[in-house]
Design a protein around this motif. Sequence first.
Motif, PDB file in Angstrom:
ATOM      1  N   GLY A  73       0.793  -1.220   0.000  1.00 14.07           N
ATOM      2  CA  GLY A  73       0.000   0.000   0.000  1.00 14.07           C
ATOM      3  C   GLY A  73       0.823   1.267   0.000  1.00 14.07           C
ATOM      4  O   GLY A  73       0.408   2.285  -0.584  1.00 14.07           O
ATOM      5  N   VAL A  74       1.976   1.245   0.675  1.00 15.89           N
ATOM      6  CA  VAL A  74       2.802   2.471   0.746  1.00 15.89           C
ATOM      7  C   VAL A  74       3.795   2.544  -0.395  1.00 15.89           C
ATOM      8  O   VAL A  74       4.464   3.581  -0.570  1.00 15.89           O
ATOM      9  N   LEU A  75       3.925   1.473  -1.173  1.00 15.15           N
ATOM     10  CA  LEU A  75       4.881   1.510  -2.286  1.00 15.15           C
ATOM     11  C   LEU A  75       4.569   2.616  -3.282  1.00 15.15           C
ATOM     12  O   LEU A  75       5.477   3.365  -3.694  1.00 15.15           O
ATOM     13  N   PRO A  76       3.293   2.829  -3.700  1.00 14.92           N
ATOM     14  CA  PRO A  76       3.011   3.955  -4.614  1.00 14.92           C
ATOM     15  C   PRO A  76       3.237   5.318  -3.970  1.00 14.92           C
ATOM     16  O   PRO A  76       3.447   6.308  -4.676  1.00 14.92           O
ATOM     17  N   LEU A  77       3.202   5.367  -2.625  1.00 16.77           N
ATOM     18  CA  LEU A  77       3.407   6.658  -1.955  1.00 16.77           C
ATOM     19  C   LEU A  77       4.867   7.076  -1.965  1.00 16.77           C
ATOM     20  O   LEU A  77       5.176   8.248  -1.692  1.00 16.77           O
ATOM     21  N   ALA A  78       5.757   6.136  -2.264  1.00 17.51           N
ATOM     22  CA  ALA A  78       7.185   6.483  -2.291  1.00 17.51           C
ATOM     23  C   ALA A  78       7.494   7.464  -3.405  1.00 17.51           C
ATOM     24  O   ALA A  78       8.484   8.218  -3.338  1.00 17.51           O
ATOM     25  N   ALA A  79       6.667   7.493  -4.434  1.00 22.86           N
ATOM     26  CA  ALA A  79       6.890   8.426  -5.552  1.00 22.86           C
ATOM     27  C   ALA A  79       6.219   9.772  -5.327  1.00 22.86           C
ATOM     28  O   ALA A  79       6.147  10.591  -6.254  1.00 22.86           O
ATOM     29  N   PHE A 126      -0.593  10.467  -4.025  1.00 21.89           N
ATOM     30  CA  PHE A 126      -1.637  10.842  -4.960  1.00 21.89           C
ATOM     31  C   PHE A 126      -1.996  12.311  -4.757  1.00 21.89           C
ATOM     32  O   PHE A 126      -1.958  12.831  -3.627  1.00 21.89           O
ATOM     33  N   PRO A 127      -2.355  12.984  -5.835  1.00 19.50           N
ATOM     34  CA  PRO A 127      -2.690  14.410  -5.697  1.00 19.50           C
ATOM     35  C   PRO A 127      -4.010  14.606  -4.956  1.00 19.50           C
ATOM     36  O   PRO A 127      -4.879  13.741  -4.972  1.00 19.50           O
ATOM     37  N   SER A 174      -4.301  15.543  -1.497  1.00 21.83           N
ATOM     38  CA  SER A 174      -4.149  15.589  -0.040  1.00 21.83           C
ATOM     39  C   SER A 174      -2.676  15.391   0.303  1.00 21.83           C
ATOM     40  O   SER A 174      -1.916  14.819  -0.495  1.00 21.83           O
ATOM     41  N   PRO A 175      -2.245  15.874   1.454  1.00 23.58           N
ATOM     42  CA  PRO A 175      -0.835  15.756   1.834  1.00 23.58           C
ATOM     43  C   PRO A 175      -0.391  14.292   1.908  1.00 23.58           C
ATOM     44  O   PRO A 175      -1.178  13.398   2.245  1.00 23.58           O
ATOM     45  N   LEU A 176       0.882  14.105   1.625  1.00 27.09           N
ATOM     46  CA  LEU A 176       1.442  12.753   1.656  1.00 27.09           C
ATOM     47  C   LEU A 176       1.362  12.149   3.056  1.00 27.09           C
ATOM     48  O   LEU A 176       1.103  10.945   3.208  1.00 27.09           O
ATOM     49  N   LEU A 177       1.585  12.964   4.088  1.00 30.03           N
ATOM     50  CA  LEU A 177       1.534  12.447   5.454  1.00 30.03           C
ATOM     51  C   LEU A 177       0.135  11.937   5.812  1.00 30.03           C
ATOM     52  O   LEU A 177      -0.017  10.962   6.528  1.00 30.03           O
ATOM     53  N   VAL A 178      -0.901  12.623   5.298  1.00 31.41           N
ATOM     54  CA  VAL A 178      -2.265  12.170   5.556  1.00 31.41           C
ATOM     55  C   VAL A 178      -2.497  10.816   4.890  1.00 31.41           C
ATOM     56  O   VAL A 178      -3.095   9.898   5.490  1.00 31.41           O
ATOM     57  N   GLN A 179      -2.028  10.694   3.654  1.00 31.47           N
ATOM     58  CA  GLN A 179      -2.191   9.411   2.961  1.00 31.47           C
ATOM     59  C   GLN A 179      -1.400   8.311   3.666  1.00 31.47           C
ATOM     60  O   GLN A 179      -1.897   7.171   3.810  1.00 31.47           O
ATOM     61  N   LEU A 180      -0.193   8.645   4.123  1.00 28.78           N
ATOM     62  CA  LEU A 180       0.609   7.645   4.833  1.00 28.78           C
ATOM     63  C   LEU A 180      -0.047   7.258   6.156  1.00 28.78           C
ATOM     64  O   LEU A 180      -0.067   6.081   6.536  1.00 28.78           O
ATOM     65  N   PHE A 181      -0.623   8.250   6.865  1.00 28.92           N
ATOM     66  CA  PHE A 181      -1.275   7.967   8.145  1.00 28.92           C
ATOM     67  C   PHE A 181      -2.443   6.997   7.967  1.00 28.92           C
ATOM     68  O   PHE A 181      -2.572   6.010   8.706  1.00 28.92           O
ATOM     69  N   PHE A 182      -3.284   7.285   6.994  1.00 30.84           N
ATOM     70  CA  PHE A 182      -4.445   6.421   6.811  1.00 30.84           C
ATOM     71  C   PHE A 182      -4.044   5.034   6.292  1.00 30.84           C
ATOM     72  O   PHE A 182      -4.693   4.034   6.623  1.00 30.84           O
ATOM     73  N   SER A 183      -2.972   4.970   5.510  1.00 29.31           N
ATOM     74  CA  SER A 183      -2.503   3.652   5.053  1.00 29.31           C
ATOM     75  C   SER A 183      -2.048   2.794   6.231  1.00 29.31           C
ATOM     76  O   SER A 183      -2.410   1.613   6.344  1.00 29.31           O
ATOM     77  N   ALA A 237      -8.538   7.189  -3.604  1.00 31.75           N
ATOM     78  CA  ALA A 237      -8.727   5.749  -3.384  1.00 31.75           C
ATOM     79  C   ALA A 237      -7.346   5.125  -3.200  1.00 31.75           C
ATOM     80  O   ALA A 237      -6.705   4.693  -4.162  1.00 31.75           O
ATOM     81  N   LEU A 238      -6.862   5.110  -1.974  1.00 30.41           N
ATOM     82  CA  LEU A 238      -5.547   4.563  -1.672  1.00 30.41           C
ATOM     83  C   LEU A 238      -5.549   3.040  -1.824  1.00 30.41           C
ATOM     84  O   LEU A 238      -6.593   2.390  -1.644  1.00 30.41           O
ATOM     85  N   PRO A 239      -4.399   2.462  -2.175  1.00 26.37           N
ATOM     86  CA  PRO A 239      -4.356   0.995  -2.249  1.00 26.37           C
ATOM     87  C   PRO A 239      -4.794   0.322  -0.956  1.00 26.37           C
ATOM     88  O   PRO A 239      -5.473  -0.703  -0.984  1.00 26.37           O
TER      89      PRO A 239
END
Length: 401
Positions: A42-48, A51-52, A54-63, A99-101
Amino acid sequence: MTSPDTSTVPRPGPGRPGVLRWWRRHTLLVDALWACGLLALGVLPLAAGGFPGSPLLVQLFFSVALAVPLAWRRRAPEVVAGVVAALQYLQLAVGAHQALPMNAFATVSVLFTVTAYGRDRVWQAYLGIAVAGAVLLGLLSELSLVVLGSTTMIGATLAGYLRRIVRVRDEAAVERARRLEVERDSAATVAAEQERRRIARDLHDVIAHSLTVIVAQADGGRYAARADPQAAQRSLETVAATARVALADLRAALGALRAPGHAETAPLPGAADVPSLVASVRDSGHPVVLTVTGEATAVPAAAGLTAYRVVQESLTNVLKHAGGGVSTTVEVHHGPTLVRVAVADDGIGTASRAPGTSGGSGLTGMRERVEAVGGRFHAGPRDGGGWLVVADVPLQPAVAP
């Protein structure tokens, strides 16, 4: 709700593979590894850069937040499903509409698990909540996500339902095996108790009767030794013969306690042996009149042994309790469907033979014997004095309705 622990429950059929047994016994470890693997994907796509929108930290937190509860998905499937649903609605509330992985991974995992291991109403409610969330996400971002998300959720639910069917079937098989084991143990206990009582009755009948006759003969022989040596000799011969018969019967009774290959094969006494039994008592100096009526057709072994033991125990009680100078009658009637034996005396000792007034087991043993083959038994005082024992022994055992 936890999955059943199959390590301590016997399962029918061939043994399960070792890997599958380990998988089922270590649900927390397996689910934790599952959650870590999904989180890595799930976090592998966030390494790049993520997703546009919302902040990356928010996406990482929810993942991460969606992955952590999955470690307990089989330990508490309904609670984990509720936590995952709340986190996804919270994600929409804070504006992270991507829609996060991990959204897809977590939703599929909890829907499968709560359907397979949760209660009926609960998994249906969570499916509705998940589909409603997919519709809401599609309205906030892309409508195509509604079709894709709903299809994925329904597929996960169907897979979980199939797993549920297999689980319920396995649990039913385990329960059937457990009940069969309990019934088998119960039947073995009942059979052992019945066999124990049968052996106890046989030993009582053989030992009590034989020793009573031996004692009576020994006492008579002792008094007759000086006045009538021939009578003393006859008493000793009767003692020896009675002892030999008792030893043979004792070996036959104890044979049931040994291995089947060591059991004695000597035939057990039957109704045809009653005359010799009466003769042995008559030889001890106690007058006994035997009357046999009816046509003595082939009497089954169980019925014949029961009739013989009733007469044997009754005569033993006469010798022990009725006193001296007693007249005894033994009647054996062979009917078309039963053998009736009646033993009556005109002696004393009624109180000592009354049920519940002594520690003996003779009357109880006779009653158990007769009732075990479906017959009727009566023992009690006679009108005018003495004691009467009557037993109706059917030639065919009674069939339970």
